[in-house]
Design a protein around this motif. Structure first.
Motif, PDB file in Angstrom:
ATOM      1  N   ILE A 108       0.867  -1.175   0.000  1.00  0.00           N
ATOM      2  CA  ILE A 108       0.000   0.000   0.000  1.00  0.00           C
ATOM      3  C   ILE A 108       0.905   1.226   0.000  1.00  0.00           C
ATOM      4  N   CYS A 109       0.568   2.187  -0.839  1.00  0.00           N
ATOM      5  CA  CYS A 109       1.423   3.330  -1.118  1.00  0.00           C
ATOM      6  C   CYS A 109       0.852   4.584  -0.435  1.00  0.00           C
ATOM      7  N   VAL A 110       1.560   5.125   0.535  1.00  0.00           N
ATOM      8  CA  VAL A 110       1.201   6.412   1.132  1.00  0.00           C
ATOM      9  C   VAL A 110       2.075   7.467   0.455  1.00  0.00           C
ATOM     10  N   LEU A 111       1.461   8.362  -0.288  1.00  0.00           N
ATOM     11  CA  LEU A 111       2.192   9.380  -1.039  1.00  0.00           C
ATOM     12  C   LEU A 111       2.149  10.693  -0.265  1.00  0.00           C
ATOM     13  N   GLU A 112       3.309  11.302  -0.049  1.00  0.00           N
ATOM     14  CA  GLU A 112       3.351  12.562   0.709  1.00  0.00           C
ATOM     15  C   GLU A 112       4.182  13.615   0.012  1.00  0.00           C
ATOM     16  N   VAL A 113       3.741  14.878   0.115  1.00  0.00           N
ATOM     17  CA  VAL A 113       4.506  16.026  -0.387  1.00  0.00           C
ATOM     18  C   VAL A 113       5.393  16.535   0.743  1.00  0.00           C
ATOM     19  N   HIS A 114       6.706  16.581   0.506  1.00  0.00           N
ATOM     20  CA  HIS A 114       7.645  16.908   1.563  1.00  0.00           C
ATOM     21  C   HIS A 114       7.956  18.401   1.653  1.00  0.00           C
ATOM     22  N   ASP A 115       7.573  19.163   0.637  1.00  0.00           N
ATOM     23  CA  ASP A 115       7.945  20.579   0.580  1.00  0.00           C
ATOM     24  C   ASP A 115       7.286  21.423   1.665  1.00  0.00           C
ATOM     25  N   THR A 116       6.250  20.892   2.320  1.00  0.00           N
ATOM     26  CA  THR A 116       5.569  21.642   3.382  1.00  0.00           C
ATOM     27  C   THR A 116       6.317  21.581   4.715  1.00  0.00           C
ATOM     28  N   THR A 117       7.349  20.786   4.807  1.00  0.00           N
ATOM     29  CA  THR A 117       8.007  20.513   6.089  1.00  0.00           C
ATOM     30  C   THR A 117       8.457  21.792   6.801  1.00  0.00           C
ATOM     31  N   GLY A 118       7.906  22.004   8.000  1.00  0.00           N
ATOM     32  CA  GLY A 118       8.342  23.117   8.837  1.00  0.00           C
ATOM     33  C   GLY A 118       7.890  24.486   8.386  1.00  0.00           C
ATOM     34  N   TYR A 119       6.765  24.544   7.647  1.00  0.00           N
ATOM     35  CA  TYR A 119       6.273  25.850   7.188  1.00  0.00           C
ATOM     36  C   TYR A 119       6.088  26.798   8.380  1.00  0.00           C
ATOM     37  N   GLY A 120       6.453  28.058   8.177  1.00  0.00           N
ATOM     38  CA  GLY A 120       6.370  29.060   9.230  1.00  0.00           C
ATOM     39  C   GLY A 120       7.654  29.204  10.014  1.00  0.00           C
ATOM     40  N   GLU A 121       8.529  28.217   9.865  1.00  0.00           N
ATOM     41  CA  GLU A 121       9.819  28.248  10.560  1.00  0.00           C
ATOM     42  C   GLU A 121      10.965  27.911   9.608  1.00  0.00           C
ATOM     43  N   GLN A 122      10.699  27.004   8.664  1.00  0.00           N
ATOM     44  CA  GLN A 122      11.731  26.568   7.728  1.00  0.00           C
ATOM     45  C   GLN A 122      11.667  27.391   6.446  1.00  0.00           C
ATOM     46  N   ALA A 123      12.775  28.020   6.094  1.00  0.00           N
ATOM     47  CA  ALA A 123      12.818  28.825   4.881  1.00  0.00           C
ATOM     48  C   ALA A 123      12.517  27.962   3.658  1.00  0.00           C
ATOM     49  N   GLY A 124      11.659  28.482   2.782  1.00  0.00           N
ATOM     50  CA  GLY A 124      11.339  27.781   1.543  1.00  0.00           C
ATOM     51  C   GLY A 124      10.184  26.818   1.644  1.00  0.00           C
ATOM     52  N   ALA A 125       9.721  26.501   2.854  1.00  0.00           N
ATOM     53  CA  ALA A 125       8.607  25.566   3.009  1.00  0.00           C
ATOM     54  C   ALA A 125       7.335  26.176   2.431  1.00  0.00           C
ATOM     55  N   ILE A 126       6.478  25.313   1.887  1.00  0.00           N
ATOM     56  CA  ILE A 126       5.260  25.787   1.233  1.00  0.00           C
ATOM     57  C   ILE A 126       4.031  25.506   2.103  1.00  0.00           C
ATOM     58  N   LEU A 128       0.011  24.286   2.911  1.00  0.00           N
ATOM     59  CA  LEU A 128      -0.823  23.146   2.544  1.00  0.00           C
ATOM     60  C   LEU A 128      -1.631  23.443   1.287  1.00  0.00           C
ATOM     61  N   ALA A 129      -2.034  24.689   1.113  1.00  0.00           N
ATOM     62  CA  ALA A 129      -2.772  25.060  -0.094  1.00  0.00           C
ATOM     63  C   ALA A 129      -1.929  24.826  -1.332  1.00  0.00           C
ATOM     64  N   ARG A 130      -0.648  25.140  -1.239  1.00  0.00           N
ATOM     65  CA  ARG A 130       0.251  24.902  -2.368  1.00  0.00           C
ATOM     66  C   ARG A 130       0.429  23.401  -2.609  1.00  0.00           C
ATOM     67  N   ALA A 131       0.459  22.625  -1.539  1.00  0.00           N
ATOM     68  CA  ALA A 131       0.548  21.170  -1.692  1.00  0.00           C
ATOM     69  C   ALA A 131      -0.682  20.632  -2.414  1.00  0.00           C
ATOM     70  N   VAL A 132      -1.858  21.172  -2.077  1.00  0.00           N
ATOM     71  CA  VAL A 132      -3.078  20.749  -2.765  1.00  0.00           C
ATOM     72  C   VAL A 132      -2.985  21.045  -4.253  1.00  0.00           C
ATOM     73  N   ASP A 133      -2.400  22.209  -4.619  1.00  0.00           N
ATOM     74  CA  ASP A 133      -2.206  22.521  -6.037  1.00  0.00           C
ATOM     75  C   ASP A 133      -1.431  21.401  -6.732  1.00  0.00           C
ATOM     76  N   TYR A 134      -0.422  20.880  -6.052  1.00  0.00           N
ATOM     77  CA  TYR A 134       0.365  19.779  -6.630  1.00  0.00           C
ATOM     78  C   TYR A 134      -0.496  18.538  -6.827  1.00  0.00           C
ATOM     79  N   TRP A 135      -1.266  18.163  -5.798  1.00  0.00           N
ATOM     80  CA  TRP A 135      -2.107  16.968  -5.922  1.00  0.00           C
ATOM     81  C   TRP A 135      -3.102  17.126  -7.060  1.00  0.00           C
ATOM     82  N   LEU A 136      -3.668  18.294  -7.199  1.00  0.00           N
ATOM     83  CA  LEU A 136      -4.624  18.521  -8.291  1.00  0.00           C
ATOM     84  C   LEU A 136      -3.949  18.401  -9.651  1.00  0.00           C
TER      85      LEU A 136
END
Length: 463
Positions: A108-126, A128-136
């Motif tokens: 079973i495959c759990v697919l995750e977008v990693h670019d959101t990691t640490g948003y608000g604290e980690q520079a460059g993090a995106i 959740l809305a941007r992650a949804v754009d990717y899924w769409l």
């Protein structure tokens, strides 16, 4: 009389409508769904994740990892993807290939977008809305795969700052995916780098779950240094169980720079309560956490100590995983399948693989069964299962003497010492106490030359 009959019929009709209304919407779909705080396959078989994460986006050429993960018994792989905002984008064609690799290897495959990691604290993090754009943008390759994949919207979507909007942002992300036709089970990570030390996810989980039109959301907690005691682990997971909300340990390790997580309790409590877990991670870790590699250089035959623990230890993947029924695994009404579906090497004909059956032990005693689980020219892997008798025991010691000159090179889940051909194995702190008829196991790697016969083993219990 007619009036009373009309009222009765109306009441019956209302009850039927009510019953149909509370059925999970996702059950009518074609894939996973959640109900009563548990995860189910489309056919109603409960599914408990036992898997590991694989950093596909950084090691896209390591496609053999899927077969390696399966060979060690996992039923789930959590695949790291990138939206392209921080790392190289995994496009629709690549994600389709990942799904195909999962299906080929009965995972079973759990697919995750990693670019959101640490948003608000980690520079460059995106966001959740941007992650949804990717899924769409890759929806076409996800449609129709609801039986095989779970969509983990974004990894650790907030750091330790500005995480107050987690609930609203997560609910908005879920609603956008549903509006776009996503019928998959959706997994959502906690803030605070996934560890939810401020209890934002815990305290808002019900409202987020209720915001999902399909009521098909699975919550994911990451357990590292914040969860360094048994009490913290059991309290957090127990609250979700008591509330009837679905929870999975989406990441955890045996150690971390922020503290030493209690992996023994994480695994034991998850197993006792039907909670899924996914360890971090298969191979390729850097930045000072290389110790979280489960195998060396992506080689399933080169398990690290962490790999030995999670795959072969007490309440580990090899002991507890059940393959998804969509691949032919047997559900809860039959004899469940466990571990790898095939063995990379088979003991040569004529070699015994298990010690003879021993009569059930009496009160205050234990019995040990020695088994060869894998063998190759010059080497082997073995397991010893210890079972308590008619009374609880607080510890055990197993001993045997090799008759063919075998030697042991590495062990796990027991303190193993040797003196010539004599071997003694004693329980560790977490697996000595066994209830009536309860079992635990330990394993080891060894070498052989002329033969590899099964020794006679002796078990001595501590009352």
């Amino acid at each position: 009389m007619k009036a009373r009959l009309s009222v009765a019929l109306a009441t019956l009709f209302a009850l039927i409508v009510s019953a149909l209304t509370v059925m999970p919407a996702a059950y009518a779909a074609t894939g996973f769904y959640v109900s009563g705080g548990r995860l189910y396959e489309a056919n109603g078989a409960e599914f408990v994740m036992r898997g590991v994460s694989h950093a596909h986006t950084w090691y896209a050429n390591r496609t053999g990892s899927f077969a390696g993960i399966k060979s060690l018994g996992a039923n789930t792989v959590r695949v790291v993807l990138s939206s392209g905002d921080r790392w190289t984008r995994n496009d629709a064609a690549d994600v389709a290939n990942v799904i195909d690799l999962c299906r080929q290897n009965r995972l079973i495959c759990v697919l995750e977008v990693h670019d959101t990691t640490g948003y608000g604290e980690q520079a460059g993090a995106i966001t959740l809305a941007r992650a949804v754009d990717y899924w769409l943008s890759i929806a076409s390759v996800l449609a129709g795969q609801e039986q095989y994949i779970i969509v983990n919207i974004g990894n650790e979507p907030y750091g330790n700052q500005n995480y107050g909007t987690w609930a609203a942002d997560t609910s908005d992300a879920i609603r956008r995916l549903r509006a776009a036709g996503f019928d998959h089970t959706i997994m959502v990570d906690a803030p605070n780098w996934g560890q939810d030390w401020a209890f934002t996810m815990r305290d808002n989980a019900q409202s987020v779950f209720d915001s999902d039109p399909d009521r098909n959301t699975l919550f994911s907690i990451h357990m590292y240094g914040v969860f360094d005691t048994a009490g913290e682990v059991t309290d957090y997971l127990g609250r979700f169980r008591s509330a009837g909300l679905p929870i999975v340990v989406g990441e955890f390790g045996h150690d971390h720079s922020d503290g030493n997580p209690d992996e023994d309790t994480i695994m034991a409590y998850s197993q006792a309560n039907g909670i899924g877990y996914i360890g971090w991670s298969w191979s390729g870790n850097g930045g000072g956490v290389e110790y979280l590699d489960m195998v060396t250089d992506f080689d399933a035959g080169r398990l690290t100590s962490w790999g030995q623990r999670i795959f072969n230890g007490a309440n580990g993947i090899g002991q507890t995983a059940r393959e998804a029924t969509v691949y032919g695994g047997v559900g809860p009404t039959g004899s469940p399948t466990s571990g790898p579906t095939t063995s990379p090497t088979i003991p040569p004909t004529g070699f015994p693989t298990s010690s003879p059956t021993t009569p059930p032990p009496g009160p205050g005693t234990c019995v040990a069964t020695y088994s060869i689980t894998n063998q190759w020219p010059g080497g082997f892997q073995a397991e010893v299962r210890v079972t308590a008798g008619g009374a609880p025991i607080s510890g055990w010691t197993v001993s045997w003497t090799y008759g063919d000159g075998q030697t042991i090179s590495q062990s796990w889940n027991a303190a193993v010492t040797t003196s010539g051909a004599a071997v003694t194995a004693r329980n560790l702190g977490y697996n000595g106490a066994l209830g009536v008829g309860a079992s635990t196991s330990f394993g080891f790697l060894g070498a052989w030359t002329s033969g590899n016969s099964i020794p006679t083993v002796r078990c001595v219990a501590t009352a």
